[in-house]
Design an enzyme around this catalytic site. Structure first.
Site, PDB file in Angstrom:
ATOM      1  N   SER A 183      -0.483  -8.398  -5.422  1.00 47.85           N
ATOM      2  CA  SER A 183       0.344  -8.708  -4.263  1.00 47.85           C
ATOM      3  C   SER A 183       0.840 -10.158  -4.269  1.00 47.85           C
ATOM      4  O   SER A 183       1.013 -10.762  -5.326  1.00 47.85           O
ATOM      5  CB  SER A 183      -0.406  -8.354  -2.983  1.00 47.85           C
ATOM      6  OG  SER A 183      -0.444  -6.943  -2.823  1.00 47.85           O
ATOM      7  N   ARG A 241       5.649 -14.165   7.639  1.00 49.45           N
ATOM      8  CA  ARG A 241       5.193 -14.402   6.267  1.00 49.45           C
ATOM      9  C   ARG A 241       6.124 -13.726   5.266  1.00 49.45           C
ATOM     10  O   ARG A 241       6.376 -14.251   4.187  1.00 49.45           O
ATOM     11  CB  ARG A 241       3.759 -13.914   6.100  1.00 49.45           C
ATOM     12  CG  ARG A 241       2.782 -14.701   6.961  1.00 49.45           C
ATOM     13  CD  ARG A 241       1.363 -14.214   6.803  1.00 49.45           C
ATOM     14  NE  ARG A 241       0.466 -14.983   7.664  1.00 49.45           N
ATOM     15  CZ  ARG A 241      -0.839 -14.788   7.734  1.00 49.45           C
ATOM     16  NH1 ARG A 241      -1.415 -13.848   6.991  1.00 49.45           N
ATOM     17  NH2 ARG A 241      -1.572 -15.524   8.538  1.00 49.45           N
ATOM     18  N   GLY A 283      -3.481  -7.220  -1.479  1.00 43.04           N
ATOM     19  CA  GLY A 283      -3.717  -5.818  -1.785  1.00 43.04           C
ATOM     20  C   GLY A 283      -4.589  -5.086  -0.789  1.00 43.04           C
ATOM     21  O   GLY A 283      -5.143  -4.034  -1.115  1.00 43.04           O
ATOM     22  N   VAL A 284      -4.706  -5.599   0.430  1.00 44.12           N
ATOM     23  CA  VAL A 284      -5.544  -4.949   1.441  1.00 44.12           C
ATOM     24  C   VAL A 284      -4.697  -4.181   2.440  1.00 44.12           C
ATOM     25  O   VAL A 284      -4.755  -2.952   2.518  1.00 44.12           O
ATOM     26  CB  VAL A 284      -6.443  -5.971   2.153  1.00 44.12           C
ATOM     27  CG1 VAL A 284      -7.207  -5.305   3.305  1.00 44.12           C
ATOM     28  CG2 VAL A 284      -7.435  -6.585   1.169  1.00 44.12           C
ATOM     29  N   THR A 285      -3.876  -4.886   3.236  1.00 44.13           N
ATOM     30  CA  THR A 285      -3.094  -4.164   4.247  1.00 44.13           C
ATOM     31  C   THR A 285      -2.012  -3.298   3.614  1.00 44.13           C
ATOM     32  O   THR A 285      -1.494  -2.393   4.268  1.00 44.13           O
ATOM     33  CB  THR A 285      -2.472  -5.126   5.275  1.00 44.13           C
ATOM     34  OG1 THR A 285      -1.601  -6.047   4.617  1.00 44.13           O
ATOM     35  CG2 THR A 285      -3.570  -5.896   6.015  1.00 44.13           C
TER      36      THR A 285
END
Length: 361
Positions: free
Chosen positions: A339, A254, A315-317
């Site tokens: 992000s 990705r 914006g999580v990992t």
């Protein structure tokens, strides 16, 4: 009834690292002071001694260089053993709250239903779908200060509460670092991630319950720390100025643009470095040792002494990057909240680096 706080000595009570040598291979935890008045904090195989000077004992002797290790700042991680002892001792209450921050794609799992069926005793459900800016077109953007304060206050969290967050992801930890970062972004310092998550809590045989607790509401005052948050405008400016490093935590395909990113064309921000978030986790789902984490950053030529921002899909990992750096002593890693979700829709084409587009051209 007063609730036992069960806290280790605070930062103002800690002296510099001394000569105590912690035992190897101990998982990170909050341990009671050893007989020599040394509190030991460990991350995987990377152990840190924090010696506490007793009255009249004098300052600890200066360690030899070979004995020095990075100091863990605050309690970013706690072990299942430490938390289970706190649960058994009845310390869950105004001074200690446990939050299940699980989230899964609706077609795969139902986080709230799973919480109702089985969770850590005394835990409350932290719904990331509710605690976000619901007016934003992008997933999981930070809510306003008042929204966050009201939401966590209803979960019984005050500014004096030690918060422990976890999730039930099969990897061990996925969304919990996001909740950890959210609390820190709104000025809360006493927040920890359960090392290994619910997966390892169950594996180690710690208690679970279906009983849903009803914590008494508390007052939480939130103040956004803008140092820990990057906006789209700041990220755009940085492409030209390179004032801070950018690390992208998504899978390599990705990042490179060779596979779709949850339905979006993929790629990355110019100048970003790729460190997939799972690089910091062991096969069991625990955080790797400080030495291993430092080596990961070094291999990617990321300098933890310089400004750093983390990004991912939504914006999580990216918050795993912030947590890993924090364990190495770097408190100020910012997260680009929008992000790739935001960047893909707002950035000009020349600011979307993709190998797939390059190959087509």
């Amino acid at each position: 009834m007063a609730v036992a706080r069960g806290r280790e000595p605070g930062p103002s009570q800690r002296a510099g690292p001394g000569r105590c040598r912690p035992p190897p291979h101990r998982p990170l935890g909050l341990l009671p002071p050893a007989p020599a008045a040394a509190a030991i904090l460990c991350v995987g195989r990377g152990c840190v001694c924090v010696c506490l000077c007793l009255p009249g004992s004098g300052a600890p002797s200066r360690p030899r260089p070979s004995e020095m290790a990075p100091q863990v700042l605050g309690r970013a991680l706690v072990t299942a053993k430490w938390l289970s002892e706190a649960v058994r001792a009845g310390r869950v209450g105004p001074s200690l709250r446990i939050l299940d921050a699980s989230w899964y794609p609706p077609q795969e799992r139902n986080a709230r239903q799973e919480f109702k069926e089985r969770h850590i005793p005394g835990a409350s459900f932290f719904d990331i779908e509710e605690c976000r800016d619901q007016s934003s077109p992008y997933d999981f953007m930070l809510p306003s200060e008042s929204h966050f304060a009201d939401y966590v206050g209803r979960l019984g969290v005050s500014n004096d509460t030690h918060v422990v967050v976890y999730d039930g992801d099969k990897l061990g930890t996925f969304y919990a670092p996001r909740a950890w970062w959210m609390f820190r972004a709104f000025g809360h310092k006493e927040v920890s991630v359960l090392n290994g998550g619910f997966k390892n809590w169950v594996k180690e045989g710690h208690p679970v319950t279906a009983e849903v607790s009803q914590p008494a509401p508390a007052v939480f005052k939130a103040r956004l720390n803008t140092v820990l948050v990057k906006t789209f405008e700041e990220m755009i400016q940085n492409v030209g100025s390179l004032r801070f490093q950018v690390v992208d935590s998504r899978p390599e395909g990705r990042f490179r643009g060779t596979e779709l990113d949850q339905g979006l064309e993929s790629g990355h921000i110019p100048g970003a470095v790729n460190i997939p978030f799972h690089s910091f986790l062991t096969e069991t789902g625990h955080e790797k040792s400080i030495e291993e984490i430092q080596e990961i950053f070094r291999d990617k030529k990321v300098d933890l002494s310089k400004p750093l921002a983390a990004t991912c899909r939504k914006g999580v990992t990216a918050c795993h990057i912030a947590l890993a750096a924090y364990l190495c002593g770097k408190r100020d890693v910012a997260v680009y909240d929008g992000s790739w979700s935001e960047w893909f829709h707002r950035a000009p084409p020349r600011y979307k680096v993709s190998e797939l587009k390059r190959n087509k051209a």
